[in-house]
Design a protein around this motif. Structure first.
Motif, mmCIF file in Angstrom:
data_model
loop_
_atom_site.group_PDB
_atom_site.id
_atom_site.type_symbol
_atom_site.label_atom_id
_atom_site.label_comp_id
_atom_site.label_asym_id
_atom_site.label_seq_id
_atom_site.Cartn_x
_atom_site.Cartn_y
_atom_site.Cartn_z
ATOM 1 N N GLN A 186 10.910 -9.151 8.551
ATOM 2 C CA GLN A 186 9.775 -9.412 7.670
ATOM 3 C C GLN A 186 9.332 -8.147 6.942
ATOM 4 O O GLN A 186 8.978 -8.192 5.766
ATOM 5 N N HIS A 187 9.330 -7.008 7.647
ATOM 6 C CA HIS A 187 8.969 -5.761 6.968
ATOM 7 C C HIS A 187 10.038 -5.388 5.946
ATOM 8 O O HIS A 187 9.718 -4.871 4.865
ATOM 9 N N GLY A 188 11.289 -5.647 6.269
ATOM 10 C CA GLY A 188 12.357 -5.377 5.314
ATOM 11 C C GLY A 188 12.219 -6.210 4.057
ATOM 12 O O GLY A 188 12.360 -5.703 2.934
ATOM 13 N N ILE A 201 12.336 3.999 -1.879
ATOM 14 C CA ILE A 201 11.697 3.799 -0.582
ATOM 15 C C ILE A 201 12.734 3.310 0.420
ATOM 16 O O ILE A 201 13.686 2.620 0.058
ATOM 17 N N ILE A 202 12.542 3.713 1.671
ATOM 18 C CA ILE A 202 13.417 3.273 2.751
ATOM 19 C C ILE A 202 12.548 2.712 3.866
ATOM 20 O O ILE A 202 11.358 3.033 3.971
ATOM 21 N N TYR A 230 9.417 7.118 3.155
ATOM 22 C CA TYR A 230 9.725 6.234 4.285
ATOM 23 C C TYR A 230 8.536 5.305 4.500
ATOM 24 O O TYR A 230 7.473 5.738 4.917
ATOM 25 N N VAL A 231 8.732 4.013 4.231
ATOM 26 C CA VAL A 231 7.682 3.005 4.431
ATOM 27 C C VAL A 231 7.777 2.518 5.877
ATOM 28 O O VAL A 231 8.373 1.473 6.160
ATOM 29 N N GLY A 246 0.816 -1.209 0.000
ATOM 30 C CA GLY A 246 0.000 0.000 0.000
ATOM 31 C C GLY A 246 0.849 1.257 0.000
ATOM 32 O O GLY A 246 0.591 2.201 -0.759
ATOM 33 N N GLN A 247 1.877 1.287 0.852
ATOM 34 C CA GLN A 247 2.722 2.478 0.925
ATOM 35 C C GLN A 247 3.592 2.644 -0.316
ATOM 36 O O GLN A 247 3.901 3.778 -0.718
ATOM 37 N N ALA A 248 3.984 1.539 -0.950
ATOM 38 C CA ALA A 248 4.742 1.645 -2.195
ATOM 39 C C ALA A 248 3.873 2.247 -3.302
ATOM 40 O O ALA A 248 4.351 3.064 -4.108
ATOM 41 N N LEU A 249 2.603 1.859 -3.336
ATOM 42 C CA LEU A 249 1.677 2.473 -4.293
ATOM 43 C C LEU A 249 1.499 3.959 -3.988
ATOM 44 O O LEU A 249 1.408 4.786 -4.909
#
Length: 428
Positions: free
Chosen positions: A129-131, A121-122, A201-202, A108-111
């Motif tokens: 797992q988030h990485g 994105i960082i 920043y994700v 969602g945040q990448a979109l």
């Protein structure tokens, strides 16, 4: 199975926030002046997508066709029979692509980043797992990615470090402080200060300065939307309790939100009890009553801090729960009595993990196993007519080294020694 989440745009958490980004006494935005334009841009675009049906449909379509949603709600018949009490259902976020709930938010945040015209994105990561999820969506959507991770967490979760690098992300180790999640967040913020014009920043959990708690809760709400629909289909009614582990709070808020309007459904967040209440080695901010209101990393919440207001070091067998703060949304809901907090010790988690593996053939992540352990603490007081839902936020493949160590598995130790000898021989 249909994509239950694609029908409407959920917004439960956003009904709780004030105009200035507070959830009761918690939240807000305590940011350096240089980041004010970045937060204004994010807030504007997030406000747009919250009401954009086309964006939501694209998001849900990617989750369905790329990530494999909806994830099932599994009836744990053998685990239920073992306790002979409440019926236990397990929400299977381990079956989400990359093995955890983290992809919901990262995608969602990448979109959102693409919508803002960002090319990079960082992210911070604890358990990794988030990485991995961030590196994965960066590869999928054609973005560059840099992931910050505490050196201690890199050692505990090196398998995830390996996959992040193979996916094309730069992984930067953080060597100061406790070398865990809070330090990774600090370093990611430092990067963003000098790169926000091209970089998003994700943030991986429902914490940080406004609007990040709302953003993460929004994208993770898909878990609860599915779960509510699935339990109504399976059991014909709502559950009595829903359990989720709590580090920052993303998976808990994801599954809890759909049940906010239903006061008869108990919501239980399970923190990392580590080596117990009487030790200093835990990350139980609320359950042990040791958290104090404070401001750090851009927001106000309950932090583990000393009498001088300095943040304490935290500990958990699960790297993803090893965090000094908690979502401001959950801090507020705890204060209001809507979410109850419990803590599970490392010993309880290892015991719960063995039981789940041997009765259900599932291998939950150590983070997720805290939710199981919390439910098992309560189950003796339940009846056979009760329904418990446990959010299995991720799978335990990544934890094989820590699990083997926790179980004191001698065969595994022997295997590691043999492999080490082989590597040493090859390097000579």
């Amino acid at each position: 199975m249909t994509n239950h989440a694609a029908g409407s745009i959920p917004d439960a958490a956003n009904t709780l926030v004030s105009e200035n980004g507070y959830y009761g006494a918690y939240g807000g935005s305590f940011i350096p002046e240089i980041l004010v334009p970045a937060f204004a841009e994010i807030s504007r675009h997030f406000e747009e997508i919250r009401h954009d049906g086309d964006f939501w449909q694209r998001y849900c379509a990617l989750l369905a066709n790329y990530s494999g949603r909806p994830t099932p709600l599994t009836y744990a018949d053998r685990l239920t029979a073992h306790f002979d009490r409440a019926k236990i259902y397990i929400k299977r976020e381990d079956l989400n692509h990359t093995g955890a709930h983290k992809l919901n938010n990262a995608l969602g945040q990448a979109l959102l980043a693409k919508r803002m015209g960002k090319t990079r994105i960082i992210a911070e990561t604890g358990a990794g797992q988030h990485g991995v999820a961030t590196a994965t969506v960066a590869a999928k959507l054609g973005l560059s990615a840099t992931i910050y991770m505490g050196r201690e967490d890199m050692e505990r979760q090196y398998a995830n470090v390996f996959w992040m690098k193979r996916l094309g992300a730069e992984v930067v180790g953080v060597d100061y402080g406790s070398q865990t999640l809070k330090d990774a967040i600090n370093e990611t913020l430092r990067d963003w200060v000098s790169s926000f014009e091209t970089t998003h920043y994700v943030l991986g959990t429902a914490s940080g300065a406004h609007p990040f708690p709302a953003i993460v809760a929004f994208f993770q709400s898909i878990i609860g939307v599915e779960t509510k629909d699935q339990i109504l289909q399976a059991a014909g009614r709502l559950p009595d309790r829903v359990y989720a582990c709590v580090g920052g709070g993303s998976n808990a808020l994801g599954v809890f939100q759909a049940f906010f309007p239903h006061d008869e459904v108990g919501l239980v967040g399970v923190e990392a009890g580590g080596q117990g209440r009487d030790s200093s080695n835990h990350a139980a901010r609320i359950a042990y009553g040791e958290g104090k209101p404070g401001v750090a990393q851009g927001y106000r919440t309950m932090f583990l801090q000393n009498s001088d207001g300095q943040m304490k070091d935290t500990y958990s067998i699960a790297a993803g729960l090893d965090y000094v703060g908690v979502s401001p949304i959950l801090a507020d809901l705890s204060e209001k009595g809507r979410v109850r907090f419990a803590a599970a010790t490392d010993a309880e988690v290892v015991e719960a993990l063995q039981l789940v593996m041997k009765t259900e053939g599932l291998i939950p992540a150590l983070e997720s196993t805290h939710a199981f352990a919390g439910a098992f603490q309560d189950i003796a007081e339940s009846s056979k007519s009760d329904i418990f839902i446990i959010n299995m936020s991720g799978r335990g493949d990544k934890d094989i080294f820590n699990i083997a160590e926790g179980l004191q598995d001698e065969e595994w130790k022997g295997f590691i020694k043999r492999k080490n000898s082989q590597f040493e021989d090859q390097s000579r």
